[in-house]
Design an enzyme around this catalytic site. Sequence first.
Site, PDB file in Angstrom:
ATOM      1  N   ASP A 162       0.845  -1.190   0.000  1.00 45.76           N
ATOM      2  CA  ASP A 162       0.000   0.000   0.000  1.00 45.76           C
ATOM      3  C   ASP A 162       0.884   1.246   0.000  1.00 45.76           C
ATOM      4  O   ASP A 162       1.496   1.566   1.023  1.00 45.76           O
ATOM      5  CB  ASP A 162      -0.904  -0.037   1.246  1.00 45.76           C
ATOM      6  CG  ASP A 162      -1.677   1.260   1.434  1.00 45.76           C
ATOM      7  OD1 ASP A 162      -1.850   2.004   0.445  1.00 45.76           O
ATOM      8  OD2 ASP A 162      -2.115   1.518   2.584  1.00 45.76           O
TER       9      ASP A 162
ATOM     10  N   ASP B 118      -9.644 -15.505 -16.829  1.00 47.27           N
ATOM     11  CA  ASP B 118     -10.448 -15.982 -15.720  1.00 47.27           C
ATOM     12  C   ASP B 118     -11.554 -16.931 -16.204  1.00 47.27           C
ATOM     13  O   ASP B 118     -12.249 -16.615 -17.179  1.00 47.27           O
ATOM     14  CB  ASP B 118     -11.083 -14.758 -15.056  1.00 47.27           C
ATOM     15  CG  ASP B 118     -11.731 -15.074 -13.742  1.00 47.27           C
ATOM     16  OD1 ASP B 118     -11.018 -15.436 -12.808  1.00 47.27           O
ATOM     17  OD2 ASP B 118     -12.975 -14.961 -13.652  1.00 47.27           O
TER      18      ASP B 118
ATOM     19  N   ASP C  65      -1.682  -1.158  -4.006  1.00 50.48           N
ATOM     20  CA  ASP C  65      -1.992  -0.423  -5.233  1.00 50.48           C
ATOM     21  C   ASP C  65      -0.882  -0.552  -6.268  1.00 50.48           C
ATOM     22  O   ASP C  65       0.155  -1.152  -6.007  1.00 50.48           O
ATOM     23  CB  ASP C  65      -2.265   1.049  -4.896  1.00 50.48           C
ATOM     24  CG  ASP C  65      -1.211   1.594  -3.953  1.00 50.48           C
ATOM     25  OD1 ASP C  65      -0.029   1.494  -4.293  1.00 50.48           O
ATOM     26  OD2 ASP C  65      -1.575   2.096  -2.861  1.00 50.48           O
TER      27      ASP C  65
ATOM     28  N   ASP D 219      -5.099  -9.876 -15.964  1.00 49.18           N
ATOM     29  CA  ASP D 219      -6.181 -10.820 -15.739  1.00 49.18           C
ATOM     30  C   ASP D 219      -7.384 -10.346 -16.547  1.00 49.18           C
ATOM     31  O   ASP D 219      -7.783  -9.187 -16.440  1.00 49.18           O
ATOM     32  CB  ASP D 219      -6.522 -10.811 -14.233  1.00 49.18           C
ATOM     33  CG  ASP D 219      -6.953 -12.159 -13.723  1.00 49.18           C
ATOM     34  OD1 ASP D 219      -7.792 -12.783 -14.386  1.00 49.18           O
ATOM     35  OD2 ASP D 219      -6.479 -12.578 -12.649  1.00 49.18           O
TER      36      ASP D 219
ATOM     37  N   HIS E 292      -4.414 -17.078  -5.223  1.00 51.42           N
ATOM     38  CA  HIS E 292      -5.278 -16.266  -4.355  1.00 51.42           C
ATOM     39  C   HIS E 292      -6.605 -16.955  -4.037  1.00 51.42           C
ATOM     40  O   HIS E 292      -7.402 -16.420  -3.279  1.00 51.42           O
ATOM     41  CB  HIS E 292      -5.547 -14.921  -5.044  1.00 51.42           C
ATOM     42  CG  HIS E 292      -6.315 -15.087  -6.323  1.00 51.42           C
ATOM     43  ND1 HIS E 292      -5.777 -15.726  -7.428  1.00 51.42           N
ATOM     44  CD2 HIS E 292      -7.579 -14.749  -6.668  1.00 51.42           C
ATOM     45  CE1 HIS E 292      -6.682 -15.761  -8.378  1.00 51.42           C
ATOM     46  NE2 HIS E 292      -7.791 -15.178  -7.953  1.00 51.42           N
ATOM     47  N   ASP E 293      -6.877 -18.098  -4.638  1.00 50.21           N
ATOM     48  CA  ASP E 293      -8.143 -18.803  -4.411  1.00 50.21           C
ATOM     49  C   ASP E 293      -8.004 -20.022  -3.506  1.00 50.21           C
ATOM     50  O   ASP E 293      -8.999 -20.731  -3.279  1.00 50.21           O
ATOM     51  CB  ASP E 293      -8.737 -19.283  -5.742  1.00 50.21           C
ATOM     52  CG  ASP E 293      -9.236 -18.134  -6.602  1.00 50.21           C
ATOM     53  OD1 ASP E 293      -9.640 -17.107  -6.038  1.00 50.21           O
ATOM     54  OD2 ASP E 293      -9.221 -18.287  -7.841  1.00 50.21           O
TER      55      ASP E 293
ATOM     56  N   GLU F   9      -7.645 -19.971 -17.168  1.00 47.11           N
ATOM     57  CA  GLU F   9      -8.000 -20.614 -15.906  1.00 47.11           C
ATOM     58  C   GLU F   9      -9.150 -21.564 -16.193  1.00 47.11           C
ATOM     59  O   GLU F   9     -10.133 -21.184 -16.832  1.00 47.11           O
ATOM     60  CB  GLU F   9      -8.428 -19.587 -14.870  1.00 47.11           C
ATOM     61  CG  GLU F   9      -8.566 -20.209 -13.501  1.00 47.11           C
ATOM     62  CD  GLU F   9      -9.645 -19.589 -12.629  1.00 47.11           C
ATOM     63  OE1 GLU F   9      -9.639 -19.867 -11.425  1.00 47.11           O
ATOM     64  OE2 GLU F   9     -10.502 -18.848 -13.149  1.00 47.11           O
TER      65      GLU F   9
END
Length: 550
Positions: A19, A197, A27, A96, A326-327, A253
């Site tokens: 951040d 995705d 960011d 993505d 991240h999943d 994906e």
Amino acid sequence: MKWWKEGIIYQIYPRSFFDSSGNGIGDLNGISKKLHYIKSLGVDMVWICPFYKSPNKDNGYDISDYKDISKIFGDLNSFDILLKKMHSLGLKLIMDLVVNHTSDKHSWFKKARKSKESKFHDYYIWKEGEKGKKPNNWKSVFSGSAWKWNEQTKEYFLHLYTENQPDLNWENPIVRKEVYSIIDFWLSKGVDGIRMDVISLISKRLDFKNIPNNIIFIDVMEKYYANGPRVHEYIKEMNKKVLSKYDIVTIGEGPGINLNNGLNYVNEDENELNMIFHFDHLTIDFGKEGKYDPIPFDFIKFKKIFSNWDKLFSKRGWNSIFLGNHDFSRIVSRFGNDNEFHEESSKLLATLLMTLRGTPSLYQGDEIGMTNINYNNISFYDDVETINAWKEAIDNKKNMKKFFEAIQKQSRDNARTPMQWDNKKNAGFSKVEPWIKANDNYKKINVKNQEKDLDSILNYYKLLIKIRKENSTLVYGKYEDLDPMHTKIFSYKRWDKNDVFIIHLNFSNCLVEINSSEIKDYKLVISNYTFAKKRNNLNPWEARIYKLIK
Ligand code: GLC
């Protein structure tokens, strides 16, 4: 030979990386600031999860403007700066692309839901349903029905994810044209690749058949939601119209993609995608009802999955290797031992990731062995998937103690806690309270500590990446599992006409004897134990790479 076969991907979840603006959310400028760190790992490509304009119901996977950047992450100018800096350091950027669905706040959907007469209406999938009943029994991947009533047009729309993520109607050629224009927008800026995705879901089976009761989650995905009749036609068209015009890498994906259909997506002769992310190894402990209905981890099956996928791509196609993202929960907590063998097992998993055939993807934080978060109360969890599953479990009168344990183990939030940069407040991620609570173990597990320590997980990753880069046999060489039925050891051979490697990985807390005769003409290249080794046994979670002496 292709750059994306020899390179290594580093995956960034931008909200949790760094951040720079002081709003508690990572960011784009934050990523810019950390590019030297990323470069120091030795990786080549950086895949950044979505940072487009979005109401963030699913942390950016619900996009309301594909050609703009979410204010919380920066703006188009900070994007240009980031891309330029990356290129000057020799790093490639993978974006993505989320085009199975948009956000319900996208202008297309806002207009589409107002009237059947709108030209945008046909951008989405609508069904009337009979006598107030939902069109079929499809369930959203994030709990509840996959259909949501729209009062203005008196119809239901389809959403395979949250109700704020309506599915696009790819049958409509104008929708496809819009998607190609979005891709072109970013590629013409110099973006080097796209992760697509849930691309396996874009073509729907138009009969929308009901799903039988007794069918398991993984089969529902494969046979009802994914791999629809026109999926390959669409991807080929996308390739022809836009992808083929650029020297880029594409990774699809693929929920529902498996050994039977995997090659169809990446066969070079078919001009579709370069690689896919399949989930066979990451759904290995999913029970009948999915991830929160866990079954025991089967190590023999785990090894077999890697062997089978390697075989599938041995002549055509190319594999992608990853152990988490991240999943899913953190790799060391899931496949290693994040307690007494935290360091050893993190390094062992690094060894697996960097020595298989295919392009490895390393997820942020795994290079320092970040662990699951284990929040002690549901109120700390943020992820829409976790929260929806929790509410549904209450409604279904599940055993909530057991269900909470499953959440602690499997929630996607495990992988989304702030990157642990140093031992200062909030793990050095942000000066203010982060959007999601940092893992308390940041005081010990952090980048700064590990940069100083030559034996750290971080430095082990760097060394392994260097070894892979110096030995093309580890990239392209053939693969064979040397002992598929061993219940504790994963040991395999990688070879080509130049070199032969043997890799031994002890996936257990015990000392295990091994057959040392097969490595008698080999020298040790790297191991995660520093003290003198006996060749005929492996310490708990020991990893070794041997190379044949020429
Ligand atoms: C993919 C993303 C995941 C997201 C979902 C819906 O699986 O990786 O984070 O929630 O698609 O877009």
